[in-house]
Scaffold this motif. Sequence first.
Motif, short mmCIF file in Angstrom:
data_model
loop_
_atom_site.label_atom_id
_atom_site.label_comp_id
_atom_site.label_asym_id
_atom_site.label_seq_id
_atom_site.Cartn_x
_atom_site.Cartn_y
_atom_site.Cartn_z
N TYR A 55 34.00 43.14 4.16
CA TYR A 55 35.36 43.60 4.40
C TYR A 55 35.31 45.01 4.96
N PRO A 74 27.68 42.84 8.20
CA PRO A 74 26.48 42.83 7.36
C PRO A 74 25.29 43.47 8.07
N ARG A 75 25.25 43.31 9.38
CA ARG A 75 24.14 43.89 10.14
C ARG A 75 24.15 45.42 10.06
N TYR A 78 22.69 46.52 6.86
CA TYR A 78 21.23 46.53 6.87
C TYR A 78 20.71 47.79 7.54
N LYS A 90 23.00 33.61 -1.12
CA LYS A 90 23.09 33.24 0.28
C LYS A 90 21.69 32.86 0.74
N ARG A 156 13.74 43.98 4.06
CA ARG A 156 14.46 44.64 5.15
C ARG A 156 14.53 46.14 4.96
N SER B 193 23.62 26.49 6.57
CA SER B 193 24.48 27.37 5.79
C SER B 193 24.94 28.54 6.64
N ALA B 195 27.27 30.60 6.34
CA ALA B 195 27.61 31.82 5.60
C ALA B 195 26.35 32.65 5.38
N THR B 196 25.26 31.96 5.02
CA THR B 196 24.00 32.66 4.82
C THR B 196 23.54 33.29 6.12
N ALA B 197 23.61 32.51 7.20
CA ALA B 197 23.18 33.02 8.49
C ALA B 197 24.02 34.24 8.87
N ASP B 198 25.31 34.16 8.64
CA ASP B 198 26.22 35.24 8.96
C ASP B 198 25.83 36.50 8.19
N ALA B 199 25.60 36.32 6.89
CA ALA B 199 25.24 37.46 6.06
C ALA B 199 23.91 38.05 6.48
N ALA B 200 23.04 37.22 7.09
CA ALA B 200 21.75 37.72 7.53
C ALA B 200 21.85 38.35 8.91
N GLY B 201 23.06 38.45 9.44
CA GLY B 201 23.25 39.13 10.71
C GLY B 201 23.08 38.25 11.93
N ILE B 202 23.10 36.93 11.74
CA ILE B 202 22.98 36.03 12.88
C ILE B 202 24.38 35.77 13.45
N ARG B 324 34.37 33.05 8.68
CA ARG B 324 34.10 34.06 7.66
C ARG B 324 35.40 34.26 6.90
N GLU B 325 35.36 34.02 5.58
CA GLU B 325 36.67 33.98 4.94
C GLU B 325 37.16 35.35 4.50
N GLU B 326 38.42 35.52 4.74
CA GLU B 326 39.15 36.65 4.17
C GLU B 326 40.01 36.01 3.11
N ARG B 327 40.21 36.68 2.00
CA ARG B 327 40.97 36.06 0.94
C ARG B 327 42.39 35.74 1.36
#
Lengths: 511, 327
Positions: A55, A74-75, A78, A90, A156, B193, B195-202, B324-327
């Motif tokens: 957010y 998120p990037r 990092y 995740k 990382r 997944s 969401a996982t990929a997104d969180a990993a910056g992909i 990517r969810e926003e509440r």
Amino acid sequence: MGSAAIELKGITKRFGSVVANNNVNLSVSHGEILSLLGENGSGKTTLMNMISGIYHPDEGQIFINGREAVITSPRDAYDYKIGMIHQHFKLVDVFSAAENIVLGLNDNRKFNVNEVSQRVAQISEKYGFDIDPRKKIYQMSVSEKQTVEIIKVLYRGADILILDEPTAVLTPQETQKLFAVIRRMRDDGKAIIIITHKLHEVLSVSDRVSVLRRGEYVGTLETAKTNETELTEMMVGKKISLNIARSEPKNTADRLVVNNIRCLSREGVTLLDNVSFTARSGEILGIAGIAGSGQRELLEAIAGLQHIDSGEIIYNNPKTGAADNLRDKTPLQIRDLGVRLSFVPEDRLGMGLVGNMDIVDNMMLRSYRRGKGVFLERREPRELADRIIDQLKVVTPGTSTPVRRLSGGNVQKVLVGREIAAAPTVLMAAYPVRGLDINSSYTIYNLLTEQKESGVAVIFVGEDLDVLIELCDRIMVIGGGKITGIVDARRTTKEEIGLLMTKTDGGQINE
Amino acid sequence: MISTIASFINAAIIQGIPLLYGATGEIITEKSGNLNLGIPGIMYIGGISGIVGGYIYEYYTPEPVAALCILIPLLSSLLASALMALIYSFLTITLRANQNVTGLALTTFGVGVGNFLGGSLQSFFGKSGSISLLTTGNYFKTALPFADDLGDFGKVFFSYGFLAYLAVIIAIAAGFILNKTRVGLNLRAVGESPATADAAGINVTRYKYVATCVGGAVAGLGGLYFVMDYIAGAWTNDGFGDRGWLAIAIVIFALWKPNLAIPCSFIFGGLYIICTYIPGLSSAAKELIKMLPYLVTIVVLIVISARKRRENQPPAHLGLPYFREER
């Protein structure tokens, strides 16, 4: 000492009209463990999501090593060497640990599993992890998965680690191991934030503790100079008077007697552990607890939706005087006995209503069996819909508006109204006022009180301790699938309930 | 006997090549979490756009050059198929439309466009009769020169046009990229997944778009192979038949592995034509035997569902939109 590893100044975040964080200040130094303490919905995770780029704050500034930082993804996080270990991991299930660890990295190295494994082994040795980089995630235990998550952020090069409820899924032994690792990371100069609502963990692992309450920043204390009572007080706050009308229970009789029920999940995790209590007619029994402590499973077990592994639920039928064991009955039979579940889960429409259907059709979800032959009987449901709209002041253009288009409060009124209309003998309501404004909330409280006065045994699962204390007659506290105490709502204090809520043996909480 | 077997294998491979293109394209697409049921339509488009490109070139050039005869249909096929996949991507990824509905609509659309252009191309240019691009078709069909000298061995291994070898090369390359490179790892993560990929910056959206469009382009080549090589530069309405659906069945049969799709496609190709190699079958029996590929697919589905080996399951997020969810 220098500047803090990370410092938040005046952070505010709103979701629509809901203020999730209001003017929060926080700082952590390198080589320090900070606990972020607060009840559910106090805005801990939202705050951390802003640090990790999920957010973006509406107001306020984030400083990293003394310099202002803008984290939009998120990037970016990092790049600022911030690593977050989410509560819901995740990880890609079919990937090996090593594959998960390098996922999304772009360090111009050749992608070579052996090389990754070596670096993972180095990190593991340094901090005392025990992991096989080639093992697939789906073959791992929860604790191993968490280890992979932690190694992932260390790999990382994270300097600032945020752990969101890291012990929620661990056994006490695993928790001890995790704490040892966390301390080693601190001694290595990392800045660590642990989000938690378990007081004993705060006291045992952290150097300082910051408390949030309903999105507001309450304060920060040195862990060594505080104690459980002081922290509980900061967490739950002073008692607020709500003036909910409450009548004395009359003509109480034991309606529902729950004896030692035990439920296991499909994976064999204990959801409910030896739960025993009695719900009386003409009384509101409140259930308090940290979210995910087994409230949902308990209600579902009574409604016949959750498999019960041992124990019994005796229902004393007021009409026949017979004592039935609900455990042997189907959900339909249980409903016909007058045990009603008005369940409002996390998403508003949840299990009770179908969003695309109108109010009449939603009424018919309970009465569709009553039609003649193959045709539906619409007249009665329509009358019921009109009555609910009228009595509960549901704001809707008409009975043929899809429920999805109503506001949250009106949806809840429709749901509760339908369950009450069936003249239940037991009424279970879970979070019936979640997301409602003050007036709608009071309408629901009054409805529940009316039901109680007409001799219904009401079970109310709530989040707000002030409401529970003023609305209920007795409050049962559940923690980690166990009943940690049943108190008299007229004599208890928020601190007492707060302490019961956090009183777990550790590691028993399932979400 | 040997030569009958050789010619059966030869025919099976020829039948299998369009299926292999379709299956490889669909595997690449599905690895990104997109279930593109528009593949049959995209393969039609891949075929007809190749025909249109080749037709226009042959019409305006008195003496067509071999290189252009191949390059023009190839490029028009790749572009048109990728464009179809782009439509699918825009609808399902950006607008988050239902993947099944979008895919089925594209298939209907592709078949319709194919039949429309195929049926009326001649009259646009003031001619009558059916399309025949013999020159272009012959260039596509050109096999290795020494194939004929090697008898049955040559027939089984060297008697095909270049598109057949390209199909195998693309499948092997896709398998390598998916399993051995970072790009492949990231792509698989997106399908498993997001969401996982997104969180990993992909960049999830980019991966989905690129994989779907590349997958569509590859599948379109299957249509091109069919019209240019198999039927030598001609078009018959609905001639491609249900090969697109077979290709999607192969994805399941090959357990989402491009390398495995190679033998699977040839097996399906063989099952598709085996009825003509069994003497004395009634026409009803022939139709029954043609069902074999589908039956095999159902059996495979049952077996992989029952065995529950995680590596053999479809991508976990297949068919689902991601935001990517926003509440």
